[in-house]
Design a protein around this motif. Structure first.
Motif, PDB file in Angstrom:
ATOM      1  N   THR A 162      38.027 -30.728 -28.022  1.00 27.57           N
ATOM      2  CA  THR A 162      36.445 -30.789 -29.075  1.00 27.57           C
ATOM      3  C   THR A 162      35.903 -31.970 -27.530  1.00 27.57           C
ATOM      4  O   THR A 162      36.666 -32.336 -26.451  1.00 27.57           O
ATOM      5  N   VAL A 164      33.097 -29.108 -29.084  1.00 28.13           N
ATOM      6  CA  VAL A 164      32.879 -27.999 -28.843  1.00 28.13           C
ATOM      7  C   VAL A 164      32.024 -27.137 -28.095  1.00 28.13           C
ATOM      8  O   VAL A 164      30.785 -28.229 -27.500  1.00 28.13           O
ATOM      9  N   ASP A 169      30.872 -21.459 -28.725  1.00 24.93           N
ATOM     10  CA  ASP A 169      30.506 -21.692 -30.229  1.00 24.93           C
ATOM     11  C   ASP A 169      29.620 -20.910 -30.726  1.00 24.93           C
ATOM     12  O   ASP A 169      30.015 -19.726 -31.738  1.00 24.93           O
ATOM     13  N   TRP A 173      35.332 -17.307 -31.551  1.00 23.74           N
ATOM     14  CA  TRP A 173      36.278 -18.289 -32.117  1.00 23.74           C
ATOM     15  C   TRP A 173      37.449 -18.947 -31.380  1.00 23.74           C
ATOM     16  O   TRP A 173      38.056 -17.445 -29.938  1.00 23.74           O
ATOM     17  N   ASN A 177      36.298 -24.444 -32.293  1.00 21.26           N
ATOM     18  CA  ASN A 177      35.278 -23.773 -34.063  1.00 21.26           C
ATOM     19  C   ASN A 177      36.339 -22.924 -34.949  1.00 21.26           C
ATOM     20  O   ASN A 177      35.459 -22.522 -36.288  1.00 21.26           O
ATOM     21  N   ASN A 182      35.807 -29.512 -39.827  1.00 22.06           N
ATOM     22  CA  ASN A 182      34.863 -30.096 -38.676  1.00 22.06           C
ATOM     23  C   ASN A 182      35.496 -31.565 -38.357  1.00 22.06           C
ATOM     24  O   ASN A 182      34.734 -32.542 -38.950  1.00 22.06           O
ATOM     25  N   LYS A 195      30.179 -13.620 -34.610  1.00 20.88           N
ATOM     26  CA  LYS A 195      29.605 -13.957 -33.185  1.00 20.88           C
ATOM     27  C   LYS A 195      28.802 -13.112 -32.630  1.00 20.88           C
ATOM     28  O   LYS A 195      28.519 -11.910 -32.639  1.00 20.88           O
TER      29      LYS A 195
END
Length: 290
Positions: A162, A164, A169, A173, A177, A182, A195
């Protein structure tokens, strides 16, 4: 002395020529193929690239020396990691730690030896000998897809979970995330192809699960006064062609996983386990030779 612009022009023309040669080599080949098991493969053209990372790259390790590598033959690479559904179609026992994730999730908790057995089963099923694990060099070449940044989507902007990392992102993965809240809570792998892919159409090259490679490696510089540990091979040499390390009692893996911070997901990052090792963050994808 030639001006810098001249040198840059020569380099550009050289890279353009290599790209044209790669395109000619791949001409007439299907860009994607799908086998009887429903596994889709993307054509990766032969070419030359710079493997490793610059000293200025955040998260860089000592064993990522920059060097030029030639991949002399085009090959097909699976567009995703081997999924649980694909594994279940060939192997009776599913060792995944995340069976509830479903058939579209990447296979995990498989050793290098088990991956080799799966590939043997697949070769028998398809009546071929063309399937295998990618070499470490093929993996990085395919992952980069012509890029020179930390990830195929760009450079790393965050080194922790953190906040992100916006670049990561979009394509992977990872610990920032892969949970359901969140900030994320229960970290876990996710279905493949959720993704953005790289320029060659490969998904999840960064994150989701780590991916076994074909290379053997050592893990400690026994004779070095520094006593450093990490992936140690004799293949990180400039202008090497189709490198494959066959020495050492460990095996190389690449790609990073759903629980790891950005530095471990970089294109150049190298990892190792014994061939019998199983981790709930460890899977594989395969290649098919032309």
């Amino acid at each position: 002395m030639r001006p810098p612009q001249f040198e840059k022009s020569i380099l550009f023309l050289l890279m353009l020529l290599l790209s044209l040669l790669a395109a000619q080599t791949s001409a007439g080949k299907n860009k994607t193929i799908t086998n009887k098991l429903g596994m889709t493969f993307v054509l990766i053209p032969a070419g030359k690239f710079v493997m490793g990372s610059p000293e200025t790259e955040p998260g860089r390790d000592w064993n990522e020396m920059l060097h030029t590598v030639t991949i002399s033959k085009s090959f097909y690479m699976q567009e995703t990691e081997v999924t649980q559904g694909q594994w279940n179609a060939l192997v009776e026992e599913n060792p995944s730690a995340f069976k509830d994730c479903g058939a579209a999730c990447p296979m995990d908790t498989v050793s290098w030896n088990q991956c080799m057995q799966f590939i043997s089963f697949l070769n028998q099923y398809e009546k071929t000998t063309k399937y295998r694990l990618p070499t470490e060099a093929e993996w990085e070449y395919a992952c980069r897809a012509g890029t020179a940044t930390a990830f195929y989507g760009g450079n790393m902007t965050e080194d922790g979970c953190t906040p992100v990392d916006p670049v990561l992102d979009a394509i992977a993965w990872y610990c920032g995330n892969s949970g359901y809240k969140n900030p994320p809570d229960v970290l876990r792998p996710h279905p493949v192809k959720t993704k953005e892919p790289n320029a060659w159409g490969l998904y999840d090259m960064h994150g989701n699960v780590q991916e076994w490679c074909l290379d053997f490696c050592k893990w400690r510089e026994i004779w070095s006064f520094k006593g450093r540990t990490g992936v140690i091979t004799s293949t990180y040499k400039n202008n090497i062609v189709d490198p494959l390390s066959k020495t050492g009692d460990h095996r190389v893996f690449r790609g990073g996983a759903w629980h790891q911070p950005p530095g471990f997901l970089r294109s150049a990052n190298r990892g190792y386990y014994k061939p019998v090792a199983k981790r709930n963050s460890l899977g594989f994808r395969i290649v098919k030779e032309l």
